[in-house]
Design a protein around this motif. Structure first.
Motif, PDB file in Angstrom:
ATOM      1  N   GLN A  10      19.211  12.123  67.795  1.00  0.00           N
ATOM      2  CA  GLN A  10      18.187  12.659  66.905  1.00  0.00           C
ATOM      3  C   GLN A  10      17.972  11.830  65.642  1.00  0.00           C
ATOM      4  O   GLN A  10      16.848  11.438  65.329  1.00  0.00           O
ATOM      5  N   SER A  11      19.016  11.553  64.909  1.00  0.00           N
ATOM      6  CA  SER A  11      18.862  10.848  63.637  1.00  0.00           C
ATOM      7  C   SER A  11      18.319   9.435  63.843  1.00  0.00           C
ATOM      8  O   SER A  11      17.509   8.946  63.038  1.00  0.00           O
ATOM      9  N   THR A  12      18.740   8.780  64.919  1.00  0.00           N
ATOM     10  CA  THR A  12      18.248   7.434  65.196  1.00  0.00           C
ATOM     11  C   THR A  12      16.765   7.457  65.549  1.00  0.00           C
ATOM     12  O   THR A  12      15.984   6.616  65.076  1.00  0.00           O
ATOM     13  N   LEU A  13      16.342   8.427  66.354  1.00  0.00           N
ATOM     14  CA  LEU A  13      14.942   8.529  66.743  1.00  0.00           C
ATOM     15  C   LEU A  13      14.068   8.898  65.548  1.00  0.00           C
ATOM     16  O   LEU A  13      12.939   8.406  65.417  1.00  0.00           O
ATOM     17  N   GLU A  14      14.580   9.755  64.673  1.00  0.00           N
ATOM     18  CA  GLU A  14      13.840  10.087  63.452  1.00  0.00           C
ATOM     19  C   GLU A  14      13.667   8.843  62.588  1.00  0.00           C
ATOM     20  O   GLU A  14      12.582   8.596  62.041  1.00  0.00           O
ATOM     21  N   ALA A  15      14.723   8.058  62.490  1.00  0.00           N
ATOM     22  CA  ALA A  15      14.653   6.831  61.691  1.00  0.00           C
ATOM     23  C   ALA A  15      13.663   5.841  62.293  1.00  0.00           C
ATOM     24  O   ALA A  15      12.970   5.121  61.561  1.00  0.00           O
ATOM     25  N   TYR A  16      13.554   5.818  63.628  1.00  0.00           N
ATOM     26  CA  TYR A  16      12.619   4.876  64.238  1.00  0.00           C
ATOM     27  C   TYR A  16      11.172   5.344  64.080  1.00  0.00           C
ATOM     28  O   TYR A  16      10.263   4.525  63.958  1.00  0.00           O
ATOM     29  N   VAL A  17      10.956   6.641  64.067  1.00  0.00           N
ATOM     30  CA  VAL A  17       9.612   7.156  63.752  1.00  0.00           C
ATOM     31  C   VAL A  17       9.222   6.703  62.346  1.00  0.00           C
ATOM     32  O   VAL A  17       8.084   6.275  62.103  1.00  0.00           O
ATOM     33  N   GLU A  18      10.154   6.786  61.434  1.00  0.00           N
ATOM     34  CA  GLU A  18       9.897   6.334  60.063  1.00  0.00           C
ATOM     35  C   GLU A  18       9.622   4.835  60.026  1.00  0.00           C
ATOM     36  O   GLU A  18       8.742   4.371  59.291  1.00  0.00           O
ATOM     37  N   ALA A  19      10.369   4.081  60.828  1.00  0.00           N
ATOM     38  CA  ALA A  19      10.164   2.630  60.881  1.00  0.00           C
ATOM     39  C   ALA A  19       8.756   2.299  61.373  1.00  0.00           C
ATOM     40  O   ALA A  19       8.094   1.384  60.852  1.00  0.00           O
ATOM     41  N   GLN A  20       8.269   3.037  62.358  1.00  0.00           N
ATOM     42  CA  GLN A  20       6.914   2.821  62.862  1.00  0.00           C
ATOM     43  C   GLN A  20       5.884   3.083  61.759  1.00  0.00           C
ATOM     44  O   GLN A  20       4.912   2.346  61.606  1.00  0.00           O
ATOM     45  N   ALA A  21       6.110   4.146  60.993  1.00  0.00           N
ATOM     46  CA  ALA A  21       5.184   4.498  59.918  1.00  0.00           C
ATOM     47  C   ALA A  21       5.157   3.433  58.827  1.00  0.00           C
ATOM     48  O   ALA A  21       4.113   3.166  58.227  1.00  0.00           O
ATOM     49  N   LEU A  22       6.301   2.806  58.604  1.00  0.00           N
ATOM     50  CA  LEU A  22       6.395   1.771  57.567  1.00  0.00           C
ATOM     51  C   LEU A  22       5.957   0.399  58.064  1.00  0.00           C
ATOM     52  O   LEU A  22       5.924  -0.561  57.293  1.00  0.00           O
ATOM     53  N   GLY A  23       5.643   0.302  59.354  1.00  0.00           N
ATOM     54  CA  GLY A  23       5.264  -0.988  59.922  1.00  0.00           C
ATOM     55  C   GLY A  23       6.453  -1.863  60.234  1.00  0.00           C
ATOM     56  O   GLY A  23       6.310  -3.068  60.443  1.00  0.00           O
TER      57      GLY A  23
END
Length: 233
Positions: free
Chosen positions: A26-39
């Motif tokens: 969960q925490s890793t996938l949440e962090a990757y969603v954030e990474a996508q948003a930040l480009g």
């Protein structure tokens, strides 16, 4: 991994291979969603879907803002990833869909999917306020989102029409006449721009139909074409 560090896509892909729906992801996938948003990471539908599935298993840990962020990310893939929205919507509880910011994001995706572009921009302009202080949604909306969506809309129009009136295209893109010369820079599907007409790159589809966009012509034709394209991919 600290709060500011984002996982590389390769690492997320390895988790997907081992077991995409493990709650420990969960925490890793949440962090990757954030990474996508930040480009800082490329769009990854399977990983985003896996996060929402985990939220189904652990509803008390679900982050409402992440639901909206996943929807926003899929919206920016228009028109190629229209089917992603449908798959994602099935994983979002009804109460979340009816609350902000998901409610407005879903309105946007529905308008975009229906090729109601002028109305889409009116709703899109409200997203910054409904997303509140979420820094990742803000980064996404304040970044290249508008230009990305404009490119997607041009791509959608080019699926069916060989040419269209310049004023109609500009209205669909939420642009004024002073920006007309930049259309060829926004999307590679634009062949040329004249004083009153936008001509799209010739394709098998838009040539065989011989269509020139006129006011009053339904965008249902575009929506049907997009559905066929997605189905055959």
């Amino acid at each position: 991994m600290s709060d500011e560090e984002k996982p590389p896509r390769e690492f997320v892909e390895s988790l997907m291979l081992k077991g995409p729906y493990k709650t420990s992801n969960q925490s890793t996938l949440e962090a990757y969603v954030e990474a996508q948003a930040l480009g800082e990471g490329s769009y990854y539908f399977e990983a985003n879907k896996a996060l929402l599935k985990i939220y189904q298993f652990l509803p008390k840990t679900a982050d409402t803002n992440k639901f909206a962020l996943v929807l926003l990310l899929s919206m920016l893939e228009f028109p190629s990833a229209s089917v992603d929205w449908l798959a994602i919507s099935y994983l979002i509880p009804e109460r979340i869909q009816k609350s902000e910011p998901c409610s407005t994001v879903l309105q946007c995706t529905n308008l975009l999917d229906g090729c109601e572009f002028v109305e889409f921009w009116k709703t899109f302009d409200t997203l910054s306020s409904v997303c509140g202080e979420d820094k990742y949604a803000k980064a996404l909306l304040d970044g290249s989102a508008k230009k990305t969506l404009q490119n997607g809309i041009l791509q959608a129009m080019s699926l069916t029409y060989r040419s269209a009136r310049l004023d109609t295209v500009l209205a669909n893109l939420n642009m004024d006449s002073s920006s007309a010369s930049s259309l060829t820079e926004i999307s590679s599907c634009v062949e040329s721009v004249s004083a009153d007409t936008v001509t799209f790159i010739a394709t098998t589809d838009n040539i065989k139909r011989g269509r020139v966009f006129q006011e009053g012509v339904s965008y249902g034709a575009i929506a049907n074409m997009m559905s066929n394209v997605v189905t055959t991919e």
